[in-house]
Every structure is written in structure tokens, then in C-alpha cells.
Write a protein that holds these residues in place. Structure first.
Motif, PDB file in Angstrom:
ATOM      1  N   THR A  19      37.132  42.725  36.113  1.00 27.32           N
ATOM      2  CA  THR A  19      37.907  41.961  35.137  1.00 27.32           C
ATOM      3  C   THR A  19      39.040  42.798  34.543  1.00 27.32           C
ATOM      4  N   VAL A  22      41.807  42.922  37.069  1.00 29.19           N
ATOM      5  CA  VAL A  22      42.606  41.693  37.152  1.00 29.19           C
ATOM      6  C   VAL A  22      43.522  41.543  35.935  1.00 29.19           C
ATOM      7  N   LYS A  23      42.977  41.868  34.749  1.00 32.46           N
ATOM      8  CA  LYS A  23      43.748  41.653  33.523  1.00 32.46           C
ATOM      9  C   LYS A  23      44.839  42.712  33.334  1.00 32.46           C
ATOM     10  N   ALA A  24      44.489  43.983  33.588  1.00 32.45           N
ATOM     11  CA  ALA A  24      45.361  45.073  33.139  1.00 32.45           C
ATOM     12  C   ALA A  24      46.257  45.664  34.223  1.00 32.45           C
ATOM     13  N   LEU A  26      48.670  44.720  36.228  1.00 32.01           N
ATOM     14  CA  LEU A  26      50.125  44.503  36.164  1.00 32.01           C
ATOM     15  C   LEU A  26      50.728  45.152  34.930  1.00 32.01           C
ATOM     16  N   PHE A  27      50.013  45.067  33.800  1.00 31.89           N
ATOM     17  CA  PHE A  27      50.492  45.713  32.569  1.00 31.89           C
ATOM     18  C   PHE A  27      50.609  47.216  32.780  1.00 31.89           C
ATOM     19  N   VAL A  28      49.602  47.806  33.433  1.00 28.37           N
ATOM     20  CA  VAL A  28      49.577  49.259  33.604  1.00 28.37           C
ATOM     21  C   VAL A  28      50.716  49.695  34.527  1.00 28.37           C
TER      22      VAL A  28
ATOM     23  N   ASN B  79      38.366  35.000  37.232  1.00 27.57           N
ATOM     24  CA  ASN B  79      39.269  35.660  36.281  1.00 27.57           C
ATOM     25  C   ASN B  79      40.679  35.873  36.809  1.00 27.57           C
ATOM     26  N   HIS B  82      44.010  35.486  34.865  1.00 30.75           N
ATOM     27  CA  HIS B  82      44.530  36.489  33.935  1.00 30.75           C
ATOM     28  C   HIS B  82      45.665  37.302  34.547  1.00 30.75           C
ATOM     29  N   LEU B  90      54.397  40.283  31.183  1.00 27.28           N
ATOM     30  CA  LEU B  90      54.822  41.643  31.513  1.00 27.28           C
ATOM     31  C   LEU B  90      56.179  42.050  30.942  1.00 27.28           C
ATOM     32  N   ARG B 101      49.473  49.393  27.022  1.00 26.52           N
ATOM     33  CA  ARG B 101      49.393  48.411  28.115  1.00 26.52           C
ATOM     34  C   ARG B 101      47.955  48.261  28.608  1.00 26.52           C
ATOM     35  N   GLY B 105      45.986  44.713  28.016  1.00 32.75           N
ATOM     36  CA  GLY B 105      45.466  44.135  29.263  1.00 32.75           C
ATOM     37  C   GLY B 105      43.977  43.868  29.160  1.00 32.75           C
TER      38      GLY B 105
END
Lengths: 112, 242
Positions: A19, A22-24, A26-28, B79, B82, B90, B101, B105
Motif C-alpha cells: 500500500t 502504491v500511495k507514495a 509517485l510522490f517520492v 489500492n 491511490h 503530484l 513526500r 504519500g
């Protein structure tokens, strides 16, 4: 720890890892991700589509048992009140208050 | 606007979602207490996974003796939406330090995405937007932990929780966020298509009906946008010719 307890803990931590990925992810990656213009345009439609897609089944078949297109469906009545309040006033908090007021009045007053 | 007031505004604007999520936290805790997982494992799942639908589905799979690979793959599919939220948000977080980030996230949920989509539509260049984001995240997180614990400890005392309809608070908030964006025809058509497909596909497992609805809605919206901009260009060419 017995075998099942250990397995279930591994299961939970694995779910957490999947999870978080999947969530983080792209942000990272941040600035290293560059979307082509077509994809950027597509992502612009994500909020309206996904939010609508989440609530439409909750409004039209709140009990998960087929279409409830009737005045006896408080979710439907409350949602219509919300749309009207939002169009008329454009105020977010007022819209939510009107919708909740109509919904609970309908559930507790009209249908009780 | 200070960091603190921005954080508080994010938490405040998430309040209806917090109310809406509460009964599901209790129900989750209750189901854990009645199932094969230990109570502390239920709390561990809420603390570390923090994604309601996949937590409920995992309980069902554990009860059905599914293997680890099946549970993890199901978690991934359920999931997946997300990643779409992260892609959409982004541009607003790419400039932040890595620890921010990772944090935002990890805490991303349907509810916080909805709140942030509304916020960035109103304030596209808010310098303290990430504090607002964090305020929304942490209020959802604290709420989910608290109600999971209540469900674990006292769940049996709330048998009729779902029939209260507290989840309507989420519906009301989503409407307040979406309706102002429907003034443009492509957005309106995209939402209509997504709603129709979501309704028809609501019984499709793993939230794939939701994903199909988003794909259909985005396709309709883009087609209309291209058709309209094509029409405008043709109009401009005619003007130039005249």
C-alpha cells in the motif's frame, strides 16, 4: 508467537508495504516523473470522475440491493438537496450542512 | 495564513469525512474482534496499512484461508486508485523535501484526495498547501486509529451502526467538491459517464468497477475537450480567412 500469528503479522506488514508503494511511489519520485501532455490532460479529469464514481452507487443503491429511485431513499433525497444547495449558493460548508440536515430529517422524521 | 492555521484548516475541512469514516472504523474493529486475527493485529493493520477497503477485504480473505500472495495481490489491485490520486496531486507536492513526500504519500486516502482536489482547485498555488494536506491526513489517521480501537474493545455494543447512515457525510462533502467543477461541459460529461459506469459496475470485485468508471469518464471528457478545441481552431481559421 505461534505459526498463524506470525503468518498473519507478515501478511499485515506485506499489505502495508504494497500500500505504501502504491500511495507514495509517485510522490517520492517527485520531479523525476514527467507526464506527457496527454496524460496531464487525462489526470485533470480524475477528481470529478473518481469522486462521482464513488458516490453514485452509494446514492442510487444505498443498500446494495438494486436501484432505489424513490422518495423513500434518504441518500437520494439528501444528495438532490446537496446539489441544489451547491448550485444555488456555491458555498461548500452550507451545502454539507443542508444535505446532512435534509438526510437526517428525512430518515428520522419523514420515514420514521 | 500560518503553518498552524493552514494545518487546522485542512483538519477542519476534513471533518465531515472524519464523521463518515468513524462507523467503518468501529465495524472494522468489531470484525477483527470476531475473527481469527488478534486484536493488536487489527490495530497494527489500521496503523500500517491505513486503507479501509483493503483492510475489510483482507479480513474476508484471511477468514477464507487465502494465501499471502493472493492477499497481497488483492491489496495491490484494490489500492491501485491511490496511484491515480498521487499522479493527480503530484504537481502540488513535487517541490517538497523527500520526508514530506513520503509522509503525505503514506497518509493518502480517498477522503484526503477529495479534500485536496477541492483545495487545489480553489488555491492552485498555495505556498503552505502541504500543511493543509497534512492537517487533513492526520485528522483522518487519528480518527481511524481511535474508532478501530473502539470497535476492537466495544464493537459488540454497536450492532446497528451501519443503518445510521453516517457515511452520507462523505457523499455530501464529495457533492460539494464536485458540483462547482461541473460547469464545464467536458467535466460534466466525464462525471456523468463515470457515474453511470460505476453504478453498472458496483458489484465487480476489487474496486475494478471504480477503475473502469474513471477510465470511461476520463475518455469521454478528453474526447469532448478535443472536439471542442478542434471546433475552436476551425473557427479561428475561418476568421483568419475572412
Amino acid at each position: 508467537m505461534t505459526g498463524t500469528v506470525l503468518t498473519n503479522t507478515v501478511m499485515i506488514l506485506g499489505m502495508a508495504a504494497v500500500t505504501v508503494f502504491v500511495k507514495a511511489a509517485l510522490f517520492v519520485l517527485g520531479d523525476r516523473v514527467v507526464f506527457p501532455p496527454l496524460l496531464k490532460q487525462a489526470l485533470g479529469f480524475v477528481p470529478v470522475t473518481v469522486l462521482t464514481a464513488i458516490i453514485v452507487p452509494m446514492i442510487l443503491s444505498p443498500n446494495g440491493e438494486g436501484l432505489e429511485l424513490t422518495w423513500r431513499n434518504p441518500q437520494l433525497v439528501g444528495a438532490l438537496a446537496a446539489v441544489l444547495a451547491c448550485v444555488a449558493t456555491g458555498k461548500q460548508l452550507l451545502t454539507i450542512a443542508v444535505a446532512l440536515g435534509v438526510f437526517f430529517a428525512w430518515q428520522l422524521g419523514v420515514l420514521a | 495564513m500560518t503553518r498552524r492555521s493552514s494545518f487546522a484548516a485542512g483538519a477542519r475541512d476534513t471533518l465531515p469525512m472524519v464523521i463518515g469514516a468513524a462507523p467503518f472504523g468501529v465495524i472494522f474493529g468489531t470484525l477483527v474482534a470476531a475473527g481469527p486475527l488478534a486484536a493488536w493485529q487489527g490495530q497494527l493493520m489500521s496503523l500500517s496499512v491505513f486503507a479501509g477497503s483493503s483492510q475489510f477485504i483482507a479480513l474476508g480473505l484471511v477468514a477464507g484461508h487465502a494465501g499471502l500472495a493472493v492477499i497481497w495481490l488483492t491489496t495491490l489491485i484494490v489500492n491501485l486508485r491511490h496511484a491515480l490520486y498521487a499522479a493527480t496531486l503530484l504537481p502540488h507536492v513535487a517541490h517538497l523535501p523527500a520526508r514530506w513526500r513520503w509522509t503525505l504519500g503514506f497518509f493518502l486516502t480517498d477522503e484526503t484526495f477529495a479534500v485536496m482536489a477541492g483545495y487545489y482547485a480553489r488555491h492552485p498555488r498555495a505556498p503552505l498547501g502541504h500543511w493543509y494536506f497534512l492537517g487533513s491526513c492526520l485528522s483522518m489517521y487519528a480518527n481511524w486509529q481511535f474508532w478501530t480501537l473502539v470497535g476492537l474493545l466495544f464493537g459488540a455494543a454497536f450492532p446497528q451502526l451501519q443503518s445510521l447512515g453516517l457515511d452520507f457525510a462523505m457523499v455530501a462533502t464529495f457533492i460539494a467538491i464536485v458540483v462547482p467543477q461541473l460547469a464545464s461541459l467536458p467535466n460534466f460529461a466525464a462525471a456523468a459517464a463515470a457515474g453511470a459506469v460505476a453504478y453498472l459496475g458496483q458489484d465487480v470485485p476489487y474496486k475494478l468497477g471504480l477503475m473502469a468508471a474513471v477510465v470511461a469518464g476520463v475518455a469521454v471528457g478528453m474526447a469532448l475537450q478535443r472536439w471542442r478545441s478542434g471546433g475552436l481552431e476551425a473557427g479561428r481559421r475561418e476568421e483568419e480567412a475572412a
